[in-house]
Write a protein that holds these residues in place. Structure first.
Motif, mmCIF file in Angstrom:
data_model
loop_
_atom_site.group_PDB
_atom_site.id
_atom_site.type_symbol
_atom_site.label_atom_id
_atom_site.label_comp_id
_atom_site.label_asym_id
_atom_site.label_seq_id
_atom_site.Cartn_x
_atom_site.Cartn_y
_atom_site.Cartn_z
ATOM 1 N N THR A 1 2.622 4.587 0.987
ATOM 2 C CA THR A 1 2.861 5.222 2.283
ATOM 3 C C THR A 1 3.476 6.599 2.072
ATOM 4 N N ASP B 1 5.874 9.182 4.277
ATOM 5 C CA ASP B 1 6.664 9.442 5.477
ATOM 6 C C ASP B 1 6.841 10.947 5.647
ATOM 7 N N GLN C 1 2.894 8.183 7.962
ATOM 8 C CA GLN C 1 3.720 7.931 9.139
ATOM 9 C C GLN C 1 4.560 9.172 9.427
ATOM 10 N N SER D 1 -1.186 5.505 3.678
ATOM 11 C CA SER D 1 -0.803 5.354 5.079
ATOM 12 C C SER D 1 0.258 6.405 5.405
ATOM 13 N N GLU E 1 0.846 -1.186 0.000
ATOM 14 C CA GLU E 1 0.000 0.000 0.000
ATOM 15 C C GLU E 1 0.891 1.248 0.000
#
Length: 311
Positions: free
Chosen positions: A163, A165, A303, A301, A161
């Motif tokens: 991501t 950062d 982070q 996602s 998936e």
């Protein structure tokens, strides 16, 4: 891809033709077409199609019943069904069987050659095995159990998936922030930006070789790599960084799918005749439904990592 090339145009067409909701959409899908459709109800709603109720009157039909009905009604039938194709749609649909993809390659070699060239460049860029193309593993972000067991070690590396950062380096009165997307690489705001930046940014101007902006009354600058957020409030830095990350992706890589346009409850976003996204600040209520509906962000996602200094 279904959201961008199928659902978004459907929603656009529905909104253009039907002012009153809900709208009933009749779909010709059947439970025998896939495992997912086998468990699908005959009436449903889709979060990507607000105000639309979908139903399939042939949910329980077999393929034989479909063909008998077509012959009974003397309906015109696409000739590709007689050349081995079981389902017709997008020619590179990841829901296709391998045999159907091989038929596409045989019948439309130029199209398939273009697709394979793209897959090869993508494979190299993301360090994927050649088996990723050979076994058509590009059809999945994560391999289903049966394929994983069948391929064994050959299936050890597949796409994940997407991501994002967010790296925050704390400083005295200012934090340096950088964004790295797993597929898109490092992200900074391009100039000239789309009006959409004003969904997050209060004001924006170019000063020498960097951008200066204010977000929630906090000064932010952006150069070729970093956003610099001038505040000692750690929570504010994280909040602003996340907002800037999302709007940077939307502005830099907008697909013009109009899902944000057609889902905005206050009609604050529009696509003009030149294909540019326009944002009407006076109408925006800051509900951020447009972020939720953006296909670039919906499965992302995020982070966040905070450091005292650059590693």
């Amino acid at each position: 891809c279904c959201k961008v090339v199928k659902l978004a145009p459907i929603l656009d067409a529905i909104n253009a033709r039907f002012k009153e909701k809900p709208v009933l959409s009749i779909v010709g899908q059947r439970k025998y077409e896939s495992i997912a459709r086998a468990f699908s109800p005959s009436v449903w709603t889709n979060k990507w199609l607000p105000g639309v109720i979908s139903t399939t009157p042939i949910q329980e039909w077999t393929a034989l019943q479909v063909w008998l009905y077509l012959f009974l009604e003397k309906a015109e039938i696409n000739e590709l069904y007689f050349q081995g194709f079981d389902r017709l749609g997008c020619w590179l649909c990841p829901a296709s069987e391998v045999a159907e993809l091989q038929l596409v390659a045989k019948r439309y070699p130029k199209l398939w050659s273009r697709w394979e060239s793209y897959l090869e460049s993508f494979r190299k860029a993301h360090g994927l095995d050649r088996d990723w193309i050979r076994f058509h593993l590009w059809r999945w972000k994560e391999l289903p159990g049966d394929q994983r067991r069948l391929l064994g070690d050959k299936a050890r590396k597949s796409l994940e998936e997407p991501t994002l950062d967010i790296l925050i380096v704390k400083g005295e009165g200012v934090s340096k922030v950088s964004f790295k997307h797993s597929y898109l690489g490092e992200l900074v705001l391009r100039v000239p930006p789309s009006d959409l930046v004003y969904l997050v940014i209060d004001s924006l101007k170019r000063v020498d070789n960097f951008l200066e902006m204010y977000v929630e009354n906090i000064r932010v600058t952006c150069d070729s790599r970093f956003y610099n957020i001038y505040t000692d409030d750690d929570e504010a830095v994280k909040k602003i960084a996340t907002s800037l990350a999302k709007i940077t992706i939307r502005v830099n890589y907008c697909l013009r799918c109009k899902l944000c346009v057609n889902n905005c409850p206050s009609n604050a976003i529009l696509l003009d005749e030149s294909g540019q996204m326009r944002f009407l600040r006076e109408k925006c209520t800051k509900c951020y439904i447009c972020n939720e509906k953006c296909p670039l962000l919906s499965f992302l996602s995020i982070q966040t990592k905070v450091l005292d200094k650059l590693e």
